[in-house]
Design an enzyme around this catalytic site. Sequence first.
Site, PDB file in Angstrom:
ATOM      1  N   CYS A   1       0.813  -1.223   0.000  1.00  0.00           N
ATOM      2  CA  CYS A   1       0.000   0.000   0.000  1.00  0.00           C
ATOM      3  C   CYS A   1       0.843   1.268   0.000  1.00  0.00           C
ATOM      4  O   CYS A   1       0.316   2.358  -0.191  1.00  0.00           O
ATOM      5  CB  CYS A   1      -0.959   0.012   1.190  1.00  0.00           C
ATOM      6  SG  CYS A   1      -0.113   0.130   2.783  1.00  0.00           S
TER       7      CYS A   1
ATOM      8  N   CYS B   1      -2.334  -3.176   8.693  1.00  0.00           N
ATOM      9  CA  CYS B   1      -2.038  -1.827   9.197  1.00  0.00           C
ATOM     10  C   CYS B   1      -1.446  -1.926  10.600  1.00  0.00           C
ATOM     11  O   CYS B   1      -0.543  -1.174  10.965  1.00  0.00           O
ATOM     12  CB  CYS B   1      -3.300  -0.969   9.210  1.00  0.00           C
ATOM     13  SG  CYS B   1      -4.268  -1.059   7.697  1.00  0.00           S
TER      14      CYS B   1
ATOM     15  N   ASP C   1       2.327   2.655   2.506  1.00  0.00           N
ATOM     16  CA  ASP C   1       2.271   3.399   3.763  1.00  0.00           C
ATOM     17  C   ASP C   1       3.528   3.141   4.602  1.00  0.00           C
ATOM     18  O   ASP C   1       4.177   2.106   4.457  1.00  0.00           O
ATOM     19  CB  ASP C   1       1.027   2.987   4.558  1.00  0.00           C
ATOM     20  CG  ASP C   1      -0.254   3.416   3.861  1.00  0.00           C
ATOM     21  OD1 ASP C   1      -0.184   4.315   3.012  1.00  0.00           O
ATOM     22  OD2 ASP C   1      -1.317   2.861   4.170  1.00  0.00           O
TER      23      ASP C   1
ATOM     24  N   CYS D   1      -2.702   5.052   6.241  1.00  0.00           N
ATOM     25  CA  CYS D   1      -4.143   5.063   6.432  1.00  0.00           C
ATOM     26  C   CYS D   1      -4.492   5.438   7.880  1.00  0.00           C
ATOM     27  O   CYS D   1      -3.641   5.427   8.770  1.00  0.00           O
ATOM     28  CB  CYS D   1      -4.720   3.705   6.083  1.00  0.00           C
ATOM     29  SG  CYS D   1      -4.354   2.458   7.303  1.00  0.00           S
TER      30      CYS D   1
END
Length: 176
Positions: free
Chosen positions: A36, A109, A38, A65
Amino acid sequence: MSEDFQKKVEDAVMNPKNMGEMEGADAVGTVGASDCGDMVRMWFKFREEDGKKVIDKASFQAFGCETAIAVAGMATEMLKGKSVDEAMTLSGESMAKDLGPLPPMKIHCTQLVEGAMQTALKPFTQQGNTPSEPQEDCVSRAEASSQGLAPSLLEKMSQPEKGNTGSPKIVFLDEE
Ligand code: FES
């Protein structure tokens, strides 16, 4: 994704705990998720307690995120007062427990936060070799580009932290 989960994440993001660079940190860890793009960086300051190194305070920056931001803030609170070895036993999911059940798509995450913590603390575990000062290497731009990361993001995350003499190391978590 449940409304309850979303609300808790939004609340945490609106009032993030311990967000920002830490002056004079003893340990720094940065990880990136190649899927992603991130990234999370965590800083730690230790104190001695009963002959053990315990976490006095922690802070974070997250380029990612909302869930990663929420979990990173929760982790910095949860980790205070824990020994390095105690902290290393905590999973990202356990540090996110206040958010309630995690949607499967958000588990990674929490793993980003876990990875940043472990990257920072590993040199200070009983198995690690405690460095005299934060040690960090830098991932090349080409390598980051091959991982799908925007150079500007890498450059931002690659800034040496104030008070640290090393250059940053960004650890990319394995894709599942
Ligand atoms: Fe990448 Fe959450 S979507 S860390």
